[in-house]
Design an enzyme around this catalytic site. Structure first.
Site, PDB file in Angstrom:
ATOM      1  N   SER A 288      25.549  54.458  65.355  1.00  0.00           N
ATOM      2  CA  SER A 288      25.090  53.885  64.095  1.00  0.00           C
ATOM      3  C   SER A 288      24.734  55.023  63.158  1.00  0.00           C
ATOM      4  CB  SER A 288      23.872  53.003  64.352  1.00  0.00           C
ATOM      5  OG  SER A 288      23.120  52.867  63.171  1.00  0.00           O
TER       6      SER A 288
ATOM      7  N   GLU B 157      34.451  44.436  70.388  1.00  0.00           N
ATOM      8  CA  GLU B 157      34.133  43.608  69.215  1.00  0.00           C
ATOM      9  C   GLU B 157      35.379  43.422  68.348  1.00  0.00           C
ATOM     10  OE1 GLU B 157      30.087  44.391  67.314  1.00  0.00           O
ATOM     11  OE2 GLU B 157      30.305  46.082  68.656  1.00  0.00           O
TER      12      GLU B 157
ATOM     13  N   HIS C  40      26.954  27.372  81.041  1.00  0.00           N
ATOM     14  CA  HIS C  40      26.090  27.248  79.844  1.00  0.00           C
ATOM     15  C   HIS C  40      25.320  28.538  79.575  1.00  0.00           C
ATOM     16  CE1 HIS C  40      26.747  22.872  80.329  1.00  0.00           C
ATOM     17  NE2 HIS C  40      26.589  23.144  81.615  1.00  0.00           N
TER      18      HIS C  40
ATOM     19  N   LYS D 290      21.706  53.998  69.012  1.00  0.00           N
ATOM     20  CA  LYS D 290      22.725  52.973  69.220  1.00  0.00           C
ATOM     21  C   LYS D 290      24.016  53.491  69.847  1.00  0.00           C
ATOM     22  CE  LYS D 290      22.715  49.146  68.045  1.00  0.00           C
ATOM     23  NZ  LYS D 290      22.775  48.559  66.693  1.00  0.00           N
TER      24      LYS D 290
END
Ligand code: ARG
Length: 464
Positions: A281, A294, A160, A287
């Site tokens: 970024s 992804e 979980h 970043k």
């Protein structure tokens, strides 16, 4: 109709198709990539026709010469693909006839584009499966290489997404090895059903020529022939099955990607990926984004989508061949291309994973990851598991209030919850004690992980 409007099949037609219909029905913009397999199939077919005296040896020699030249033209980029000629099969046949005359027109004896295209896809898919299986095994090797350095690196195991029990990072990685092992086996099994010859089915009912299907099967290294001509030209279940295998591989890699992304988040900080797999970024200078994992996660959506596309394509088709089947190619090609690129990039990406073992250990120390070990300890002292569970739950509540770990409590504090607790309890409350105690096959004890890695290496070397 003028001569240039004429299609190979247009004898019975009074008007040409419109330009839009021509574009709509053509498959050459994507099926040109079957050319190599189309030519292999044609050569095997022509050789069989000659052996069976259906065409002459002279015709066969001309066909071989012509197809050789066409192969050269395609490989060097000189071949002119024409939309008017609809698909890869008619483009090649037309050029062959230009080059060698009537012998080229005899190649299609006893054959239809229906069994021809089914053969081409199977040859293409067989080669793709072999490549994908090889790349999957290279990725498995990369997993082993990383896991080997972390057989004893402790991290929290989650259920979980809550801290559950300590595991080793090596053990966690080897879970993916197992998934991919099943994927490789699934591909091998799928390959058996792909590797059956449709040629000889002709349009749908077989052919009246004295063909020898087993000769063609043998020369193309098929394991056997499709046993029913209607089935041979119409079903694409082998491609659907492959797409299901591909969807599972992508799904496994998508799960790993999700973890890499999570682990790389500065809030977690378990790993970092090499810069070459990340991007920055345009607005936030700090970043470093995990774009590659992804995208793997994102591309899984399109591969899963292709599986559904093929299932839907098939579901309402009456026997035998229908033009619907032309729509099998783009999903299939895109599945193969996406998977091949993903597997390649992944193996390389894993070699650049930097592990922050301190962050992993610190996280494992949060969240009472050894609570189950305390319960098991009490069970071994004769307390029924359900009662032990309750005792530990109350100890956890107490430690939580004190904002410390179970292993930070004094013996006397622990004994408030059960008089069965004695000083030997501390060895089970440590991360190391917890790991070491799970020392059965499949467990996370470092010694077991090392054994699992040794087995994995053996399995991999048995595959090649
Ligand atoms: N381009 C077609 C396909 O991909 C080849 C088979 C065409 N057969 C036919 N009867 N029109 O399926």
């Amino acid at each position: 109709m003028t001569e240039t409007d004429k299609k190979t099949w247009s004898g019975r037609f009074n008007e040409p198709v419109t330009a839009l219909v021509e574009r709509y029905t053509a498959s050459i913009p994507f099926d040109y990539r079957l050319a190599e397999y189309d030519i292999q199939g044609s050569l095997a077919h022509a050789r069989m026709l000659a052996t069976q005296n259906i065409i002459t040896q002279d015709d066969l020699a001309a066909i071989e010469r012509g197809l050789k030249q066409i192969t050269d033209e395609i490989q060097s980029g000189r071949f002119e693909w024409s939309l008017q000629l609809e698909d890869v099969h008619l483009n090649i046949e037309k050029r062959l006839t230009q080059l060698i005359g009537d012998a080229g027109k005899r190649l299609h004896t006893g054959r239809s584009r229906n069994d021809q295209v089914a053969t081409d896809i199977r040859l293409y898919l067989r080669a793709s499966i072999d490549e994908i299986s090889h790349l999957t095994r290279s990725l498995q090797q990369a997993i082993i290489d990383l896991a080997e350095n972390h057989t004893a690196t402790v991290m929290p195991g989650f259920t979980h997404l809550q801290v559950a029990q300590p595991v080793t990072f090596g053990h966690h990685l080897m879970a993916y090895f197992e998934m991919l092992k099943r994927d490789v086996k699934r591909l091998a099994d799928c390959r058996k059903r792909v590797n059956q010859l449709p040629l000889g089915a002709a349009a749908l009912a077989g052919t009246s020529y004295p063909i020898d299907r087993s000769q063609v099967a043998q020369s193309l290294s098929f394991d056997g022939i499709c046993e029913n001509s209607l089935d041979a030209v119409s079903d694409r279940d082998f491609a659907i099955e492959f797409c299901a295998c591909a969807a599972l591989i992508m799904t496994h890699l998508s799960r790993l990607s999700e973890e890499l992304i999570l682990w790389m988040s500065p809030a977690v900080g378990f790993i970092s990926l090499a810069d070459r797999f990340c991007t920055g970024s345009s607005i936030m200078p700090q970043k470093k984004n995990p774009d590659v994992p992804e995208l793997v996660r994102g591309k899984t959506g399109r591969v899963n989508g292709h599986l559904i596309a093929l299932l839907t394509l098939m579901k309402a088709q009456p026997l035998a061949y229908n033009k619907d089947n032309q729509e099998d190619k783009e999903p299939l090609f895109d599945t193969v291309n996406t998977l091949v690129d993903t597997l390649r990039i992944y193996a390389d990406m894993l070699t650049g994973v930097q592990v922050n073992a301190d962050a992993m250990r610190n996280a494992a120390l949060q969240g009472f990851s050894t609570a189950t070990d305390l319960a098991d300890y009490l069970v071994k002292k004769g307390i029924p598991f359900r009662d032990a569970h309750e005792i530990v739950a109350r100890s956890v509540q107490y430690a939580e209030q004190k904002t410390c770990d179970l292993s930070d409590l004094e013996l006397s504090e622990l004994q408030q919850f059960s008089s069965s607790i004695t000083s030997d309890v501390f060895s089970v409350l440590t991360l190391q004690g917890s790991l070491n105690s799970r020392d059965h096959p499949g467990g996370t004890a470092p010694a077991e992980v090392s054994k699992a890695i040794a087995n994995a290496k053996k399995w991999l070397s048995d595959q090649s």
